[in-house]
Write a protein that holds these residues in place. Structure first.
Motif, mmCIF file in Angstrom:
data_model
loop_
_atom_site.group_PDB
_atom_site.id
_atom_site.type_symbol
_atom_site.label_atom_id
_atom_site.label_comp_id
_atom_site.label_asym_id
_atom_site.label_seq_id
_atom_site.Cartn_x
_atom_site.Cartn_y
_atom_site.Cartn_z
ATOM 1 N N ILE A 15 39.389 25.138 47.808
ATOM 2 C CA ILE A 15 38.428 25.982 47.016
ATOM 3 C C ILE A 15 36.978 25.339 47.707
ATOM 4 C CG2 ILE A 15 37.258 26.413 44.927
ATOM 5 C CD1 ILE A 15 40.219 26.746 44.034
ATOM 6 N N ALA A 16 36.912 24.178 47.706
ATOM 7 C CA ALA A 16 35.577 23.539 48.095
ATOM 8 C C ALA A 16 35.241 23.684 49.432
ATOM 9 C CB ALA A 16 35.690 21.896 47.530
ATOM 10 N N ALA A 17 36.269 23.835 50.339
ATOM 11 C CA ALA A 17 35.780 23.498 51.683
ATOM 12 C C ALA A 17 35.976 25.144 52.204
ATOM 13 C CB ALA A 17 37.139 22.875 52.582
ATOM 14 N N ALA A 48 51.328 16.480 29.588
ATOM 15 C CA ALA A 48 50.443 16.088 30.732
ATOM 16 C C ALA A 48 50.118 17.006 31.781
ATOM 17 C CB ALA A 48 50.918 14.606 31.373
ATOM 18 N N ALA A 49 51.105 17.700 32.155
ATOM 19 C CA ALA A 49 51.153 18.700 33.123
ATOM 20 C C ALA A 49 50.306 20.058 32.700
ATOM 21 C CB ALA A 49 52.442 19.120 33.716
ATOM 22 N N PRO A 50 50.705 20.667 31.216
ATOM 23 C CA PRO A 50 49.571 21.619 31.113
ATOM 24 C C PRO A 50 48.147 21.187 30.906
ATOM 25 C CG PRO A 50 51.625 21.556 29.893
ATOM 26 C CD PRO A 50 51.621 20.425 30.670
ATOM 27 N N ILE A 51 47.938 19.983 30.382
ATOM 28 C CA ILE A 51 46.430 19.673 30.712
ATOM 29 C C ILE A 51 45.972 19.556 31.978
ATOM 30 C CG2 ILE A 51 45.257 17.639 30.026
ATOM 31 C CD1 ILE A 51 46.831 17.239 27.529
ATOM 32 N N LEU A 52 46.702 18.997 33.018
ATOM 33 C CA LEU A 52 46.158 19.151 34.419
ATOM 34 C C LEU A 52 45.771 20.598 34.585
ATOM 35 C CD1 LEU A 52 48.477 16.443 36.374
ATOM 36 C CD2 LEU A 52 45.918 16.293 36.017
ATOM 37 N N ILE A 53 46.684 21.545 34.346
ATOM 38 C CA ILE A 53 46.573 22.853 34.930
ATOM 39 C C ILE A 53 45.237 23.511 34.370
ATOM 40 C CG2 ILE A 53 47.630 25.132 34.753
ATOM 41 C CD1 ILE A 53 50.294 23.632 35.486
ATOM 42 N N ALA A 54 45.134 23.221 33.064
ATOM 43 C CA ALA A 54 43.936 23.536 32.213
ATOM 44 C C ALA A 54 42.867 23.001 32.682
ATOM 45 C CB ALA A 54 44.280 23.495 30.622
ATOM 46 N N THR A 55 42.763 21.902 33.118
ATOM 47 C CA THR A 55 41.511 21.181 33.462
ATOM 48 C C THR A 55 41.110 21.749 34.895
ATOM 49 O OG1 THR A 55 42.228 18.915 32.497
ATOM 50 C CG2 THR A 55 40.626 19.171 34.417
ATOM 51 N N LEU A 56 42.317 22.133 35.816
ATOM 52 C CA LEU A 56 41.852 22.731 37.138
ATOM 53 C C LEU A 56 41.489 24.111 36.842
ATOM 54 C CD1 LEU A 56 42.177 23.084 40.172
ATOM 55 C CD2 LEU A 56 44.279 24.082 39.801
ATOM 56 N N ALA A 57 42.054 24.845 35.831
ATOM 57 C CA ALA A 57 41.528 26.233 35.624
ATOM 58 C C ALA A 57 40.073 26.145 34.972
ATOM 59 C CB ALA A 57 42.526 27.032 34.407
ATOM 60 N N ALA A 58 39.640 25.209 34.389
ATOM 61 C CA ALA A 58 38.133 24.865 33.966
ATOM 62 C C ALA A 58 37.425 24.766 34.862
ATOM 63 C CB ALA A 58 38.219 23.842 32.825
ATOM 64 N N LEU A 59 37.681 23.881 35.739
ATOM 65 C CA LEU A 59 36.965 23.408 37.173
ATOM 66 C C LEU A 59 36.637 24.490 38.026
ATOM 67 C CD1 LEU A 59 38.462 20.068 37.865
ATOM 68 C CD2 LEU A 59 36.235 20.386 36.946
ATOM 69 N N GLU A 61 33.419 24.341 44.445
ATOM 70 C CA GLU A 61 32.415 25.135 45.285
ATOM 71 C C GLU A 61 31.317 24.085 45.097
ATOM 72 O OE1 GLU A 61 34.115 26.544 43.047
ATOM 73 O OE2 GLU A 61 34.913 28.323 43.934
ATOM 74 N N SER A 62 30.780 23.810 44.129
ATOM 75 C CA SER A 62 29.339 23.040 43.781
ATOM 76 C C SER A 62 29.404 21.773 44.420
ATOM 77 C CB SER A 62 29.232 22.821 42.479
ATOM 78 O OG SER A 62 28.220 23.733 41.917
ATOM 79 N N ALA A 63 30.521 21.107 44.329
ATOM 80 C CA ALA A 63 30.685 19.478 44.776
ATOM 81 C C ALA A 63 30.614 19.828 46.167
ATOM 82 C CB ALA A 63 31.943 19.231 44.398
ATOM 83 N N GLY A 64 31.511 20.503 46.937
ATOM 84 C CA GLY A 64 31.674 20.939 48.243
ATOM 85 C C GLY A 64 30.522 21.161 48.960
ATOM 86 N N TRP A 65 29.401 22.100 48.192
ATOM 87 C CA TRP A 65 28.029 22.388 48.751
ATOM 88 C C TRP A 65 27.351 21.155 48.683
ATOM 89 C CZ3 TRP A 65 25.366 24.751 51.997
ATOM 90 C CH2 TRP A 65 24.045 24.803 51.740
ATOM 91 N N ARG A 66 27.340 20.498 47.566
ATOM 92 C CA ARG A 66 26.326 19.074 47.290
ATOM 93 C C ARG A 66 26.640 17.989 48.452
ATOM 94 N NH1 ARG A 66 26.721 19.593 41.225
ATOM 95 N NH2 ARG A 66 24.774 20.673 40.859
ATOM 96 N N LEU A 67 28.089 17.845 48.953
ATOM 97 C CA LEU A 67 28.405 16.953 49.796
ATOM 98 C C LEU A 67 28.108 17.460 51.294
ATOM 99 C CD1 LEU A 67 32.184 16.103 48.391
ATOM 100 C CD2 LEU A 67 30.134 14.466 48.514
#
Length: 185
Positions: free
Chosen positions: A35-37, A77-88, A95-101
């Protein structure tokens, strides 16, 4: 009835959930990178499908672990990872991090606006071609589905904003003198 009593989590369950959680973590990292790239659409779809399948397995076993073994941390643990990814993804953090880098190196390359003659990586973007056009510098980024697309740098004057016509380029504002573009071919 389990051999270790209701409070004991079996080793096989901990190992299995550890493997599933690790696979989900790797899929999340790969998806964030794509997504970032501004990676290719088919790759993103495959990663989303893989994450959905493995996530579904994790939810099924997580429910089993919660009900049968009261294994809260291991099961969630796994559902929390997926929820974190969804929030990100929702808040466009990759996208923001990719652009800043990538922004500093893209701005350095935009000054010369010279095509290296081969596919190259500038920051995290895989750039297939660089050219001057419409008074700016266009960076064609690998990953576009059917049209050519990428980022354009217009330091002096803004291009015509709007969707592309047949055989033309359409620009939309992105960040300061930077624009996203799509070229209909």
């Amino acid at each position: 009835m389990s051999s270790g009593g209701p409070g004991r989590i079996p080793l096989w369950f901990e190992l299995w959930m550890g493997v599933i959680t690790t696979v989900i973590a790797l899929l999340c990292v790969a998806l964030c990178w794509e997504i970032a790239a501004q990676g290719s659409f088919p790759t993103k779809v495959l990663l989303w499908v893989g994450l959905s399948v493995v996530g579904g397995v994790a939810v099924c076993f997580g429910i089993l672990g919660l009900i049968r073994y009261h294994a809260i941390l291991v099961s969630l643990a796994a559902p929390i990872l997926i929820a974190t990814l969804a929030a990100l993804v929702w808040y466009e953090v990759p996208e923001s991090a990719g652009w800043r880098l990538s922004r500093p190196i893209l701005e350095d390359q935009a000054a010369a606006c010279a095509n290296p003659g081969h596919r190259t990586r500038l920051g995290i973007y895989a750039v297939t071609y660089i050219t001057r056009r419409d008074g700016g510098c266009l960076f064609y980024i690998a990953g576009g589905a059917t049209n050519s697309e990428g980022l354009a740098y217009f330091p002096d004057s803004a291009p015509s904003i709007g969707p592309p016509g047949p055989g033309a380029i359409g620009y939309e504002p992105f960040h300061g003198p930077w624009y996203r573009f799509v070229e209909n071919t």
